[in-house]
Design a protein around this motif. Structure first.
Motif, mmCIF file in Angstrom:
data_model
loop_
_atom_site.group_PDB
_atom_site.id
_atom_site.type_symbol
_atom_site.label_atom_id
_atom_site.label_comp_id
_atom_site.label_asym_id
_atom_site.label_seq_id
_atom_site.Cartn_x
_atom_site.Cartn_y
_atom_site.Cartn_z
ATOM 1 N N SER A 167 0.845 -1.194 0.000
ATOM 2 C CA SER A 167 0.000 0.000 0.000
ATOM 3 C C SER A 167 0.883 1.247 0.000
ATOM 4 C CB SER A 167 -0.927 0.019 1.224
ATOM 5 O OG SER A 167 -0.175 0.050 2.425
ATOM 6 N N GLY A 168 0.327 2.329 -0.546
ATOM 7 C CA GLY A 168 1.033 3.606 -0.575
ATOM 8 C C GLY A 168 1.810 3.865 -1.841
ATOM 9 N N GLU A 169 1.811 2.915 -2.783
ATOM 10 C CA GLU A 169 2.592 3.091 -4.002
ATOM 11 C C GLU A 169 1.809 3.879 -5.046
ATOM 12 O OE1 GLU A 169 0.193 -0.596 -4.977
ATOM 13 O OE2 GLU A 169 0.970 0.476 -3.231
ATOM 14 N N GLN A 170 2.447 4.912 -5.587
ATOM 15 C CA GLN A 170 1.866 5.710 -6.663
ATOM 16 C C GLN A 170 2.884 5.917 -7.786
ATOM 17 O OE1 GLN A 170 0.391 9.329 -4.884
ATOM 18 N NE2 GLN A 170 -1.499 8.360 -4.187
ATOM 19 N N LEU A 171 4.080 6.349 -7.402
ATOM 20 C CA LEU A 171 5.127 6.578 -8.393
ATOM 21 C C LEU A 171 5.848 5.292 -8.757
ATOM 22 C CD1 LEU A 171 6.634 9.843 -6.832
ATOM 23 C CD2 LEU A 171 4.945 9.660 -8.660
ATOM 24 N N VAL A 172 5.873 4.359 -7.836
ATOM 25 C CA VAL A 172 6.514 3.067 -8.064
ATOM 26 C C VAL A 172 5.429 2.003 -8.166
ATOM 27 C CG1 VAL A 172 6.767 2.498 -5.622
ATOM 28 C CG2 VAL A 172 8.389 1.563 -7.269
ATOM 29 N N SER A 173 5.701 0.947 -8.912
ATOM 30 C CA SER A 173 4.693 -0.086 -9.109
ATOM 31 C C SER A 173 4.751 -1.144 -8.006
ATOM 32 C CB SER A 173 4.879 -0.759 -10.470
ATOM 33 O OG SER A 173 6.095 -1.489 -10.503
ATOM 34 N N TYR A 174 3.667 -1.906 -7.907
ATOM 35 C CA TYR A 174 3.591 -3.003 -6.944
ATOM 36 C C TYR A 174 4.717 -4.006 -7.194
ATOM 37 C CZ TYR A 174 1.881 -7.426 -4.969
ATOM 38 O OH TYR A 174 1.778 -8.618 -4.305
ATOM 39 N N VAL A 201 2.313 -11.186 4.570
ATOM 40 C CA VAL A 201 3.257 -10.078 4.733
ATOM 41 C C VAL A 201 2.608 -8.816 4.174
ATOM 42 C CG1 VAL A 201 5.499 -9.120 4.081
ATOM 43 C CG2 VAL A 201 5.290 -11.560 4.601
ATOM 44 N N THR A 202 2.640 -7.738 4.954
ATOM 45 C CA THR A 202 2.111 -6.456 4.495
ATOM 46 C C THR A 202 3.243 -5.441 4.423
ATOM 47 O OG1 THR A 202 1.552 -5.803 6.776
ATOM 48 C CG2 THR A 202 -0.161 -6.884 5.482
ATOM 49 N N ILE A 203 3.259 -4.674 3.347
ATOM 50 C CA ILE A 203 4.283 -3.646 3.125
ATOM 51 C C ILE A 203 3.574 -2.313 2.927
ATOM 52 C CG2 ILE A 203 6.174 -2.853 1.655
ATOM 53 C CD1 ILE A 203 6.646 -5.744 0.841
ATOM 54 N N ARG A 204 3.948 -1.337 3.712
ATOM 55 C CA ARG A 204 3.416 0.021 3.554
ATOM 56 C C ARG A 204 4.583 0.956 3.267
ATOM 57 N NH1 ARG A 204 0.368 -2.186 7.757
ATOM 58 N NH2 ARG A 204 -1.891 -2.165 7.400
ATOM 59 N N ILE A 205 4.444 1.759 2.211
ATOM 60 C CA ILE A 205 5.523 2.680 1.857
ATOM 61 C C ILE A 205 5.013 4.117 1.842
ATOM 62 C CG2 ILE A 205 6.677 0.915 0.459
ATOM 63 C CD1 ILE A 205 5.685 2.405 -2.026
ATOM 64 N N GLN A 206 5.932 5.023 2.073
ATOM 65 C CA GLN A 206 5.656 6.451 1.912
ATOM 66 C C GLN A 206 6.649 6.980 0.887
ATOM 67 O OE1 GLN A 206 6.169 8.868 5.411
ATOM 68 N NE2 GLN A 206 5.476 10.731 4.416
ATOM 69 N N GLU A 207 6.125 7.563 -0.170
ATOM 70 C CA GLU A 207 6.986 8.007 -1.255
ATOM 71 C C GLU A 207 7.359 9.476 -1.101
ATOM 72 O OE1 GLU A 207 5.905 5.461 -5.120
ATOM 73 O OE2 GLU A 207 4.260 6.726 -4.447
ATOM 74 N N TYR A 208 8.452 9.841 -1.779
ATOM 75 C CA TYR A 208 8.824 11.248 -1.861
ATOM 76 C C TYR A 208 7.809 11.983 -2.732
ATOM 77 C CZ TYR A 208 13.430 10.141 0.088
ATOM 78 O OH TYR A 208 14.449 9.739 0.904
ATOM 79 N N GLU A 209 7.589 13.239 -2.427
ATOM 80 C CA GLU A 209 6.631 14.031 -3.191
ATOM 81 C C GLU A 209 7.274 14.558 -4.471
ATOM 82 O OE1 GLU A 209 5.154 17.160 -0.788
ATOM 83 O OE2 GLU A 209 4.330 15.832 0.755
#
Length: 255
Positions: A58-65, A111-119
Motif C-alpha cells: 500500500s502507498g505506491e503511486q510513483l513506483v509499481s507493486y 506479509v504487508t508492506i506500507r511505503i511512503q513516497e517522496y513528493e
C-alpha cells in the motif's frame, strides 16, 4: 486419642492409588500436548503453509507493486520465518521514490508492506518531454501522454546537475501554498549579479532570484504580492533585498 478419627491404612490405599493415577494421567496429557504441539510446529515449518501466500503493498503511486515486491526479495517460495522486516525495509528504501517502508510479517503466511513516497516537487522539461523530480532530487522517467503537468512547477533550461539539485532541494523546503503559486522556473544561462532564475508566477508576476538564496527568499512572495497595488503586475527581485518593477505597459498606461 479419638479412635473414630483414625482411618486404617487398608482403607486409604484405594484413594492413594486413585490420586497417583490422576497425577500420572495429568503428566501424560501435558507431555502428549507438548509433543503434539511441537509436532505441529515442525510440520508447519516444513509444509507449504509456512510459505508467504499473501503479500500486500500500500502507498505506491510513483513506483509499481511489482517493483516494491522485487526490491523486498520476498516471493511465494519465501518462508514466513525467513522474513526479516528491518532488512526488507532497507532494501525497499533503496528505491529512488520510496522515503520510508514498513514491513510486517503476520502468522501464518501473510506479509504487508506500507511505503511512503517522496513528493513530486517539479518537472524538468527536456527535449519536449517532462520528467518528474522528487523532493530528494531523483529524476524519474518521462511522463507519458501530451498533457502538461499542473501539480508542480516546470523547470526550463537546466543543464547542470548542481543547479537542478539546488532548486529541487529549495522547493522541498517551501510550503505547498507557495509552490502552487509558481508556474515555471527558467534558468538564465548568462546571469547578472548571480540572478540566474526567473520564476513565472500563476498570478501574472515574475520573480528574479538566485539558486543560492531561492529557497529562503521565495517564501516572502505571498506577503510581497499581497502588498502590491491592486491589478499591478511586474517583476519582483528577491536576490539581495526585495523590490518591485512594474511592467512598462502599466507605467505608460498610468501616465
Amino acid at each position: 486419642m479419638d479412635r473414630k478419627k483414625v482411618v486404617p491404612l487398608e482403607d486409604r490405599l484405594p484413594q492413594l492409588k486413585k490420586e497417583r493415577k490422576q497425577k500420572a494421567n495429568h503428566r501424560f496429557v501435558l507431555y502428549a500436548s507438548f509433543f503434539f504441539l511441537l509436532l505441529l510446529v515442525v510440520v508447519y515449518f516444513q509444509s507449504p503453509f509456512s510459505k508467504v501466500s499473501q503479500l500486500s503493498v500500500s502507498g505506491e503511486q510513483l513506483v509499481s507493486y511489482s517493483q516494491v515486491v522485487q526490491a523486498s526479495g520476498i516471493s511465494d517460495r519465501t518462508h514466513i520465518w525467513d522474513v526479516r522486516p528491518a532488512a526488507v525495509e532497507k532494501q525497499i528504501e533503496k528505491l529512488p521514490t520510496v522515503r520510508t517502508a514498513s514491513v510486517r510479517a503476520e502468522f501464518p503466511n501473510r506479509v504487508t508492506i506500507r511505503i511512503q513516497e517522496y513528493e513530486r516537487k517539479a518537472y524538468l522539461e527536456k527535449n519536449g518531454g517532462y520528467y518528474p523530480i522528487l523532493q530528494n532530487g531523483a529524476l524519474l522517467a518521462k511522463i507519458s501522454g501530451s498533457r502538461l503537468p499542473v501539480d508542480a512547477p516546470v523547470l526550463y533550461g537546466f543543464s547542470r546537475q548542481a543547479d537542478l539539485r539546488a532548486v529541487t532541494e529549495g522547493l522541498a523546503k517551501i510550503p505547498q501554498q507557495v509552490i502552487h503559486s509558481i508556474s515555471d522556473i527558467h534558468y538564465i544561462s548568462a546571469p547578472t549579479d548571480n540572478d540566474n532564475l526567473m520564476l513565472y508566477m500563476n498570478d501574472g508576476n515574475r520573480v528574479v532570484a538566485s539558486t543560492n538564496t531561492f529557497a529562503r527568499n521565495i517564501q516572502l512572495y505571498p506577503e510581497i504580492a499581497a502588498s502590491l497595488p491592486k491589478g499591478a503586475h511586474g517583476t519582483i527581485h528577491l536576490s539581495v533585498g526585495s523590490y518591485f518593477v512594474p511592467d512598462s505597459t502599466q507605467g505608460s498606461a498610468g501616465n
